[in-house]
Every structure is written in C-alpha cells, then in structure tokens.
Design a protein around this motif. Structure first.
Motif, PDB file in Angstrom:
ATOM      1  N   GLU A  18       0.825  -1.211   0.000  1.00 51.37           N
ATOM      2  CA  GLU A  18       0.000   0.000   0.000  1.00 51.37           C
ATOM      3  C   GLU A  18       0.863   1.266   0.000  1.00 51.37           C
ATOM      4  OE1 GLU A  18      -3.234   0.654  -0.366  1.00 51.37           O
ATOM      5  OE2 GLU A  18      -3.622  -1.475  -0.701  1.00 51.37           O
ATOM      6  N   GLN A  19       1.987   1.232   0.705  1.00 55.40           N
ATOM      7  CA  GLN A  19       2.879   2.394   0.723  1.00 55.40           C
ATOM      8  C   GLN A  19       3.440   2.667  -0.669  1.00 55.40           C
ATOM      9  OE1 GLN A  19       5.740   1.338   3.719  1.00 55.40           O
ATOM     10  NE2 GLN A  19       4.493   2.164   5.379  1.00 55.40           N
ATOM     11  N   ALA A  21       2.032   1.701  -3.467  1.00 51.39           N
ATOM     12  CA  ALA A  21       0.881   2.143  -4.269  1.00 51.39           C
ATOM     13  C   ALA A  21       0.577   3.619  -4.019  1.00 51.39           C
ATOM     14  CB  ALA A  21      -0.333   1.277  -3.955  1.00 51.39           C
ATOM     15  N   ASP A  22       0.750   4.075  -2.774  1.00 50.10           N
ATOM     16  CA  ASP A  22       0.554   5.494  -2.466  1.00 50.10           C
ATOM     17  C   ASP A  22       1.563   6.352  -3.221  1.00 50.10           C
ATOM     18  OD1 ASP A  22      -1.543   5.015  -0.717  1.00 50.10           O
ATOM     19  OD2 ASP A  22      -0.302   5.169   1.094  1.00 50.10           O
ATOM     20  N   ARG A  23       2.829   5.913  -3.238  1.00 52.96           N
ATOM     21  CA  ARG A  23       3.863   6.674  -3.951  1.00 52.96           C
ATOM     22  C   ARG A  23       3.538   6.775  -5.436  1.00 52.96           C
ATOM     23  NH1 ARG A  23       8.153   3.065  -1.625  1.00 52.96           N
ATOM     24  NH2 ARG A  23       7.792   3.481   0.553  1.00 52.96           N
ATOM     25  N   GLU A  25       0.493   6.666  -6.629  1.00 46.74           N
ATOM     26  CA  GLU A  25      -0.851   7.235  -6.753  1.00 46.74           C
ATOM     27  C   GLU A  25      -1.770   6.340  -7.584  1.00 46.74           C
ATOM     28  OE1 GLU A  25      -0.330  11.248  -8.159  1.00 46.74           O
ATOM     29  OE2 GLU A  25       0.600  11.883  -6.277  1.00 46.74           O
ATOM     30  N   ASP A  27      -4.946   3.910  -8.421  1.00 43.84           N
ATOM     31  CA  ASP A  27      -6.348   3.918  -8.036  1.00 43.84           C
ATOM     32  C   ASP A  27      -6.695   2.640  -7.267  1.00 43.84           C
ATOM     33  OD1 ASP A  27      -6.902   1.861  -9.908  1.00 43.84           O
ATOM     34  OD2 ASP A  27      -7.637   3.262 -11.416  1.00 43.84           O
ATOM     35  N   SER A  28      -7.888   2.607  -6.691  1.00 41.65           N
ATOM     36  CA  SER A  28      -8.273   1.487  -5.830  1.00 41.65           C
ATOM     37  C   SER A  28      -8.381   0.171  -6.595  1.00 41.65           C
ATOM     38  CB  SER A  28      -9.591   1.788  -5.112  1.00 41.65           C
ATOM     39  OG  SER A  28     -10.629   1.996  -6.039  1.00 41.65           O
ATOM     40  N   ARG A  31      -4.877  -1.212  -6.964  1.00 36.97           N
ATOM     41  CA  ARG A  31      -4.412  -1.690  -5.659  1.00 36.97           C
ATOM     42  C   ARG A  31      -5.029  -3.048  -5.325  1.00 36.97           C
ATOM     43  NH1 ARG A  31      -2.939   2.951  -1.874  1.00 36.97           N
ATOM     44  NH2 ARG A  31      -2.710   4.703  -3.285  1.00 36.97           N
ATOM     45  N   SER A  61      -1.674  -2.676 -12.094  1.00 42.19           N
ATOM     46  CA  SER A  61      -1.944  -1.418 -12.796  1.00 42.19           C
ATOM     47  C   SER A  61      -2.336  -1.677 -14.251  1.00 42.19           C
ATOM     48  CB  SER A  61      -0.744  -0.471 -12.708  1.00 42.19           C
ATOM     49  OG  SER A  61       0.323  -0.865 -13.534  1.00 42.19           O
TER      50      SER A  61
END
Length: 102
Positions: A18-19, A21-23, A25, A27-28, A31, A61
């Motif tokens: 998740e970290q 994926a945050d970097r 950006e 989408d859900s 993820r 992705s």
C-alpha cells in the motif's frame, strides 16, 4: 486462491504494498488487483517479497488500466526494473490473464 489466514500473516507486506501504491498514486482497482496477485502468488523462501510486491503492482496497474512504467514501479518499490520485467507476465498468466505481447 489463497487462505484467509494468509492475509493476516502477510499484513506487514500488504502494508508495504500500500505504501508503494501510495507513492505511485494508483487507483483502488489497481491496488485491489495487485493485492490479489500478491496474495495468490506468495513467494517461496528463495523469492523476494519486495520484488513480488513490485511485480504485482505493475501487473495490477495493467489489469486496472491505470498503468505505470516498470521503471516508476521499480523506483517506488526500491527494486530493480529487471525484477519486475522477469515476473509480471507469469503473475498475469497464473491469474488467468493473457499478457500483452509487447
């Protein structure tokens, strides 16, 4: 498919996914696909968990249509691009997808 206990056992690795994926950006949907790919292909002891996380994020992705480059995912996940390149197609095939031929 994976067992319910697997998700609990992999909690720290899923948080790391998740970290990254945050970097990126992501989408859900990307993820979620990456999480499912990671959990269904847990690495053997000789396989890198960071590498599998990165390959799962890249493949996730693609599935979600929220594509990032292998280089961007590798940089965000602190792995070599070659690691992703060597694993993403197999992840997609094992999940029942036909990887693109490019």
């Amino acid at each position: 498919m994976y067992r319910a206990g697997t998700e609990r056992a992999e909690e720290a690795n899923l948080a790391a996914l998740e970290q990254v994926a945050d970097r990126l950006e992501l989408d859900s949907q990307a993820r979620s696909a990456a999480r499912e790919l990671y959990l269904s292909q847990l690495p053997a002891p000789d396989r890198s968990k960071p590498g599998l996380r990165a390959a799962s994020l890249y493949a996730g992705s693609l599935i979600a249509g929220d594509q990032r480059s292998q280089t961007a995912v590798a940089d965000a996940g602190d792995v070599a691009r070659l690691t992703i390149q060597q694993q993403w197609r197999e992840l997609l095939r094992d999940a029942g997808f036909e990887p693109p031929s490019w």
